[in-house]
Design a protein around this motif. Structure first.
Motif, PDB file in Angstrom:
ATOM      1  N   ALA A 164       0.850  -1.201   0.000  1.00 53.38           N
ATOM      2  CA  ALA A 164       0.000   0.000   0.000  1.00 53.38           C
ATOM      3  C   ALA A 164       0.887   1.253   0.000  1.00 53.38           C
ATOM      4  CB  ALA A 164      -0.923  -0.016   1.217  1.00 53.38           C
ATOM      5  N   ASP A 215      -7.825  -4.359   5.753  1.00 55.37           N
ATOM      6  CA  ASP A 215      -7.797  -2.904   5.909  1.00 55.37           C
ATOM      7  C   ASP A 215      -6.759  -2.251   4.983  1.00 55.37           C
ATOM      8  OD1 ASP A 215      -9.380  -1.173   7.398  1.00 55.37           O
ATOM      9  OD2 ASP A 215      -7.732  -0.618   8.705  1.00 55.37           O
ATOM     10  N   TYR A 216      -5.649  -2.930   4.766  1.00 56.55           N
ATOM     11  CA  TYR A 216      -4.592  -2.353   3.915  1.00 56.55           C
ATOM     12  C   TYR A 216      -4.874  -2.560   2.426  1.00 56.55           C
ATOM     13  CZ  TYR A 216      -2.003  -2.558   8.396  1.00 56.55           C
ATOM     14  OH  TYR A 216      -1.610  -2.445   9.707  1.00 56.55           O
ATOM     15  N   GLY A 217      -6.042  -3.122   2.109  1.00 53.01           N
ATOM     16  CA  GLY A 217      -6.482  -3.148   0.718  1.00 53.01           C
ATOM     17  C   GLY A 217      -5.970  -4.304  -0.116  1.00 53.01           C
ATOM     18  N   LYS A 255      -0.148  -3.419  -6.087  1.00 61.94           N
ATOM     19  CA  LYS A 255      -1.287  -4.283  -5.762  1.00 61.94           C
ATOM     20  C   LYS A 255      -0.758  -5.493  -4.983  1.00 61.94           C
ATOM     21  CE  LYS A 255      -5.130  -6.619  -8.091  1.00 61.94           C
ATOM     22  NZ  LYS A 255      -6.175  -6.060  -7.265  1.00 61.94           N
TER      23      LYS A 255
END
Ligand code: F0G
Length: 442
Positions: free
Chosen positions: A156, A181-183, A161
Motif C-alpha cells: 500500500a 484494511d490495507y487493501g 497491488k
C-alpha cells in the motif's frame, strides 16, 4: 558495491544477476542468497556510524533496517526505499520468564513492536524495495497471517497491488483484519499453508507477479538486521545464544547469514548459537535434524500457534546451515508448554502471540535437559504481538483452550484441553461499590 544472487548448493554455486526474476536457482532449483563484494575495511568505524545515525532524522537512519545499510547494500538509490521506520524494537529483561525457565537472566527482543506487529516488517521493507527496483506492480505471498499483513501494508505504501494466499479459517483474526484494511486482494484457499505456498510459487513463476515469501532472498537481507540491531543495542556484547521460533524457517536462516557475515567481516569474534524451536506436531526441521536425513521430512502440521503451522518449510536448508555455522540446535515443545510460557511472558508485562512463546518454552526444556546452562546469556526473539491472536489468550485465561476443534459451520467437537495453569480469568461482578470492594478485599 555490487550485489548478485548465488545458489547455496555447494556443487552448484551459480551466480545470477540481482535483478533476475527467479525464486530458486534455474540450474538446480537450490535456494538463493543475496551476495555482495563488501567494501568494509573498518568495522569499528561503521559501528560508530550506526550509533550516530540514531540521532539523525533522515528517513533511512530512522529505520532499524536501513540504518545498517552497508550490511545489505543492494539498493543504491535511497529514493526507492519503501520504509515505515521498521525495526527499532526493544530488548526487555524478563525476570518472571527467567525464573520460570530456570535461567539467571533472560532478555526478550520484541519484534512484535514493529509497524504491523511482527518481525516480517524487517524483511518486507527490503522485499518491497527490491520489488520497486524491479518495477513490479503486483506482489504476492502465501501466509499464516503475518507476512500477508506486512506485505499488504508495504505494498500500500509503495502503490503496488497486493495478492495474498491464506489457508481458509486458519489464520488469526488480528492478522486477517490487517490485510483487509490495507487493501490487499485476499484469497482464502481451501487447504493448509503448504498448499497455499505451492500455488503462489506456481503463479508467480508463470506471471509478472513478484513473490514476497521468505524464499525471496531480499526479504532475508532485511531480517538480518534483527541480529545486527540486537548487537548494536547491546554495545556489541555477543550473547551466547539466540532463540527463535521455526515455521517456514526464513527468520532462523537470516539470523545465520547475519551472524556469519558479521563474523567474516570482523564485526564479531564469536558466533551466538542459533536455537530454533518448533511446535511438537509441526516439527519438520526437528525430525530432519534428528533423523540425520539429507531430505526434508515433511509433516502434516498441527498447532494452535497458527503462525508456525507449517509442514514443508521452504528455507529448511538455510536453517540447517545456520545451525551448522553457529553450533546451534533445534527442539520441539508441546501445546501445553507453549500456552504456559506465553502466560509467563504476559506476566512480565510483555506479551506475545503463541508462536513467539515457543522460545521461552524451549529454553525451559533445554535447561532441564542441560543443553543450556543457567548462567548463559540468552536472548529470545518474540516474533509477533499479543494482539494478533486475542482469542487464544482469552480462551487460555478463561480455561477454555483446546488443542483440537472440529467445525462444520459451527463448533461440533473440542478435544485435548490445555490446562490453564496460569489463568487470570475476568471476574464477573455487579456494578455496586460494596460488591467491587469485596472482590478487591478492601
Ligand atoms: N512467529 C510468527 C509470529 C510468525 O508469523 C512466523 C511465520 C514465525 C514465527 C516463523 O517464522 O517462518 O521465518 O520460521 N509466519 C509466516 C507468515 C509463515 O506467513 O506470516 P519463519
Amino acid at each position: 558495491m555490487s550485489a548478485y544472487l548465488q545458489c547455496i548448493e555447494g556443487n552448484c554455486q551459480k551466480k545470477i544477476a540481482a535483478n533476475a526474476k527467479v525464486h530458486v536457482c534455474p540450474d538446480c532449483s537450490g535456494l538463493l542468497d543475496v551476495m555482495y563484494d563488501f567494501e568494509i575495511d573498518d568495522p569499528g568505524k561503521l559501528k560508530q556510524t550506526f550509533q550516530q545515525r540514531r540521532l539523525s532524522d533522515d528517513l533511512l537512519d530512522l529505520s532499524g533496517v536501513w540504518r545498517y545499510r552497508e550490511l545489505l547494500p543492494f539498493c543504491s538509490d535511497p529514493a526507492k526505499v519503501v520504509t515505515m521506520q521498521e525495526g527499532n524494537t526493544p530488548i526487555y529483561e524478563a525476570p518472571y520468564c527467567a525464573e520460570y525457565a530456570g535461567l539467571k537472566r533472560l532478555h526478550l527482543k520484541h519484534q512484535g513492536l514493529n509497524p504491523t506487529g511482527s518481525f516480517k516488517d524487517n524483511g518486507m521493507t527490503a522485499g518491497v524495495t527490491q520489488a520497486r527496483l524491479m518495477h513490479s506492480r503486483i506482489v504476492a505471498c502465501a501466509s499464516t497471517g503475518n507476512t500477508s499483513a506486512s506485505m499488504a501494508a508495504y505494498a500500500a505504501r509503495a502503490g503496488m497491488k497486493a495478492v495474498i494466499f491464506i489457508p481458509d479459517q486458519q489464520i488469526a483474526f488480528g492478522k486477517l483484519s490487517q490485510s483487509l484494511d490495507y487493501g490487499a486482494l485476499t484469497l482464502q484457499l481451501e487447504g493448509d499453508f503448504d498448499e497455499a505456498m505451492k500455488m503462489v510459487k506456481e503463479i508467480t513463476e508463470e506471471t509478472e507477479v513478484y513473490l514476497l515469501n521468505s524464499i525471496n532472498p531480499f526479504r532475508l537481507e532485511g531480517q538480518k538486521t534483527i541480529i545486527i540491531e540486537m548487537l548494536a543495542q547491546r554495545g556489541w556484547k555477543i550473547p551466547d545464544r539466540v532463540v527463535v521460533p521455526g515455521g517456514n524457517l526464513g527468520n532462523s536462516s537470516s539470523f545465520g547469514k547475519a551472524i556469519k557475515e558479521l563474523h567474516d567481516l570482523g564485526f564479531i569474534d564469536k558466533m551466538p548459537m542459533v536455537t530454533i524451536i518448533q511446535a511438537q506436531r509441526a516439527n519438520p526441521l526437528y525430525r530432519t535434524l534428528t533423523d540425520h536425513s539429507a531430505r526434508l521430512i515433511r509433516v502434516e502440521a498441527h498447532t494452535l500457534a497458527t503462525a508456525i503451522k507449517i509442514g514443508n518449510p521452504v528455507s529448511w536448508k538455510k536453517a540447517m546451515r545456520a545451525m551448522e555455522w553457529t553450533s546451534g540446535w533445534c527442539d520441539v515443545v508441546s501445546e501445553q508448554e507453549i500456552a504456559d510460557a506465553k502466560a509467563m511472558i504476559g506476566r512480565d508485562g510483555v506479551g506475545c502471540e503463541p508462536a513467539s512463546a515457543t522460545t521461552v518454552a524451549g529454553i525451559k526444556k533445554l535447561i532441564q535437559t542441560k543443553e543450556i546452562d543457567k548462567d548463559e546469556d540468552v536472548i529470545a526473539v518474540l516474533t509477533g504481538n499479543l494482539l494478533k491472536d486475542p482469542d487464544y489468550t482469552v480462551n487460555y485465561h478463561q480455561n477454555n483452550l483446546y488443542e483440537k476443534a472440529t467445525y462444520k459451520n459451527e463448533l461440533i467437537e473440542r478435544k485435548d484441553k490445555i490446562q490453564s495453569t496460569y489463568a487470570n480469568a475476568p471476574v464477573k461482578v455487579k456494578a455496586s461499590k460494596a460488591e467491587i470492594l469485596k472482590v478487591l478485599g478492601l
